[in-house]
Design a protein around this motif. Structure first.
Motif, PDB file in Angstrom:
ATOM      1  N   GLN A 182       0.826  -1.211   0.000  1.00  0.00           N
ATOM      2  CA  GLN A 182       0.000   0.000   0.000  1.00  0.00           C
ATOM      3  C   GLN A 182       0.859   1.260   0.000  1.00  0.00           C
ATOM      4  O   GLN A 182       1.893   1.318   0.667  1.00  0.00           O
ATOM      5  N   ARG A 183       0.405   2.271  -0.714  1.00  0.00           N
ATOM      6  CA  ARG A 183       1.139   3.538  -0.705  1.00  0.00           C
ATOM      7  C   ARG A 183       0.805   4.353   0.531  1.00  0.00           C
ATOM      8  O   ARG A 183       1.678   4.998   1.117  1.00  0.00           O
ATOM      9  N   VAL A 184      -0.464   4.350   0.919  1.00  0.00           N
ATOM     10  CA  VAL A 184      -0.910   5.111   2.090  1.00  0.00           C
ATOM     11  C   VAL A 184      -1.745   4.202   2.981  1.00  0.00           C
ATOM     12  O   VAL A 184      -2.603   3.471   2.486  1.00  0.00           O
ATOM     13  N   ILE A 185      -1.472   4.241   4.287  1.00  0.00           N
ATOM     14  CA  ILE A 185      -2.318   3.533   5.249  1.00  0.00           C
ATOM     15  C   ILE A 185      -2.877   4.550   6.236  1.00  0.00           C
ATOM     16  O   ILE A 185      -2.368   5.673   6.344  1.00  0.00           O
ATOM     17  N   PHE A 186      -3.897   4.147   6.975  1.00  0.00           N
ATOM     18  CA  PHE A 186      -4.601   5.072   7.864  1.00  0.00           C
ATOM     19  C   PHE A 186      -4.693   4.486   9.277  1.00  0.00           C
ATOM     20  O   PHE A 186      -5.737   3.999   9.704  1.00  0.00           O
ATOM     21  N   PRO A 187      -3.591   4.523  10.008  1.00  0.00           N
ATOM     22  CA  PRO A 187      -3.586   4.005  11.374  1.00  0.00           C
ATOM     23  C   PRO A 187      -4.300   4.952  12.326  1.00  0.00           C
ATOM     24  O   PRO A 187      -4.636   6.085  11.958  1.00  0.00           O
ATOM     25  N   ASP A 188      -4.516   4.500  13.556  1.00  0.00           N
ATOM     26  CA  ASP A 188      -5.096   5.389  14.566  1.00  0.00           C
ATOM     27  C   ASP A 188      -4.143   6.532  14.882  1.00  0.00           C
ATOM     28  O   ASP A 188      -4.543   7.685  14.989  1.00  0.00           O
ATOM     29  N   TRP A 189      -2.861   6.185  15.061  1.00  0.00           N
ATOM     30  CA  TRP A 189      -1.871   7.207  15.413  1.00  0.00           C
ATOM     31  C   TRP A 189      -0.547   6.924  14.707  1.00  0.00           C
ATOM     32  O   TRP A 189      -0.281   5.800  14.308  1.00  0.00           O
ATOM     33  N   VAL A 190       0.241   7.987  14.556  1.00  0.00           N
ATOM     34  CA  VAL A 190       1.594   7.865  14.006  1.00  0.00           C
ATOM     35  C   VAL A 190       2.576   8.485  15.001  1.00  0.00           C
ATOM     36  O   VAL A 190       2.213   9.314  15.836  1.00  0.00           O
ATOM     37  N   SER A 191       3.814   8.084  14.892  1.00  0.00           N
ATOM     38  CA  SER A 191       4.846   8.562  15.810  1.00  0.00           C
ATOM     39  C   SER A 191       5.105  10.055  15.642  1.00  0.00           C
ATOM     40  O   SER A 191       5.136  10.589  14.529  1.00  0.00           O
TER      41      SER A 191
END
Length: 333
Positions: free
Chosen positions: A170-179
Motif C-alpha cells: 500500500q502507498r498510504v495507510i490510515f492508522p489510529d496514530w503515528v509517531s
C-alpha cells in the motif's frame, strides 16, 4: 523585529533537542542539503530543552540560517514543540526528532499529500533504521485490550483495526496514530486543537494528538513508499537510571492518556488493570531478579523501574491525580 521572521512560507520544521547534539548535527545537515539542492526552503526551528552544556552557541554558528531557541528548563517534548510552533511562520508544521535523517522526497510527498487531501490532518512517513530495516511508527489507540502484551497480540490479530507490521504494497495507510518523531500538520489545524498536550512530558503525546484529530473529524495518514532514517539513540540509553526513568515515563503517560480519554467506570477499571498488570505481572519478576543479580546492568534497570513506579503511584494517590510532574519521581532529571 526578529531577523528570522519572514512572510508565511510553505513549511516550518520544528526539532526539540536535549543533549543529542551529535544526532542533531546529522539531522540538520540533511536539512541543509535539502535547502541547497531543491526548491524547498523550509524554515527550521530548533528548541533546546536547556542542555546547558555550551553546545548551543556552537550550533548557532554552524547553522546561521536556522533559528535556535533555548528553553529555560527541560519541560518535556510537548512543551518544546509548542514553543517552537509559536515562532513558526509556515502554513504546515513538520515536527522532527533530532535523531532523524530527512530526504527531500519524504518532505515533498508529505506536502503534496496534504495539499491534495484536505481531510488528512496529520501525515507521516515510513521510518527505517540506518541498516535499512523498516520500523513500525504507527498503531491503534490504547484500550483495555492493549494493556497486556499477550492480550494485545491476540486483539490485533483478530481486530479489524489490525495493521500489518510493515506497510506492504500500500502507498498510504490510515492508522489510529503515528509517531511524533515525524509528524506533519497544518498550522491552522494545530492551533485549532490546542497543540501538543503538555501534561505528557514524554511518550503518548503523539497518540493523544492523533486521538484529538480523529475526534474532530480529521484523518491520520502514513506514506509507505517514502521514508526517513531514524537512528534511535541519545540520552535515554546512556545509563541504567536514564533507561529506567524513560521506561517509567511510558507507563506514566499511559495512565495520563486513560485519564484524559476515558471516563467513569471505564477509566477506573483501565487504571486499576494497568496498575495490577504493571506492578504484579510485568515488572515484579524482573524486579526480583534485579535484587538477586544486582551486578548485571539490565536486571538492575528493572529494579529502578519498579522503584520509580511505586513512587509514582504513591504520589498519584496522595495528590489524587495521575498527572504528576516527572521531576517529583526522580530528582536526578
Amino acid at each position: 523585529m526578529n531577523k528570522f521572521r519572514k512572510p508565511l512560507n510553505k513549511l516550518s520544521i520544528i526539532i526539540v533537542n536535549f543533549k543529542g547534539w551529535e544526532s542533531l548535527k546529522g539531522c540538520l545537515n540533511s536539512l541543509v542539503s535539502i535547502k541547497e539542492t531543491t526548491a524547498l526552503d523550509p524554515e527550521v526551528i530548533v528548541v533546546d530543552n536547556f542542555s546547558n552544556d555550551g553546545n548551543l552557541k556552537k550550533f548557532k554558528k554552524l547553522y546561521p540560517d536556522f533559528l535556535f531557541i533555548e528553553n529555560e528548563g527541560n519541560y518535556g517534548f510537548s512543551n518544546g514543540n509548542n514553543r517552537g510552533a509559536r515562532y513558526a511562520t509556515g502554513e504546515y508544521l513538520l515536527f522532527l526528532n533530532p535523531d532523524t535523517i530527512v530526504s527531500k522526497d519524504a518532505i515533498q510527498d508529505m506536502l503534496s499529500l496534504a495539499k491534495n487531501n484536505l481531510s488528512y490532518h496529520i501525515i507521516s512517513v515510513q521510518q527505517k533504521r540506518p541498516s535499512g530495516k523498516p520500523e513500525n511508527p504507527f498503531g491503534v489507540f490504547p484500550t483495555g485490550w492493549t494493556i497486556n502484551g499477550l492480550i494485545k497480540t491476540i486483539y490485533l490479530q483478530l481486530s479489524k483495526k489490525y495493521f500489518k507490521k510493515y506497510c506492504g504494497s500500500q502507498r498510504v495507510i490510515f492508522p489510529d496514530w503515528v509517531s511524533g518523531s515525524v509528524l506533519m500538520i497544518k498550522q491552522e489545524i494545530f492551533k485549532k486543537i490546542g497543540g501538543w498536550d503538555e501534561d505528557f512530558w514524554l511518550y503518548y503525546e503523539d497518540v493523544d494528538l492523533c486521538k484529538r484529530i480523529r475526534e474532530n473529524g480529521g484523518t491520520v495518514a502514513l506514506l509507505c513508499d517514502v521514508s526517513i532514517i531514524h537512528q534511535h539513540g541519545g540520552l535515554t540509553r546512556k545509563n541504567k537510571k536514564n533507561i529506567a526513568f524513560y521506561k517509567t515515563e511510558v507507563l506514566k503517560s499511559k495512565h495520563i492518556y486513560f485519564h484524559k480519554h476515558f471516563t467513569g467506570i471505564s477509566q477506573i477499571l483501565l487504571q486499576l488493570f494497568l496498575v495490577i498488570n504493571t506492578i504484579f505481572l510485568e515488572k515484579l519478576v524482573p524486579a526480583i531478579f534485579g535484587l538477586i543479580f544486582i551486578p548485571f546492568f539490565r536486571v538492575r534497570v528493572h529494579l529502578f523501574i519498579y522503584f520509580y513506579l511505586w513512587k509514582y503511584y504513591f504520589l498519584a494517590l496522595g495528590k489524587k491525580t495521575w498527572i504528576i510532574p516527572s521531576k517529583l519521581i526522580t530528582r536526578s532529571h
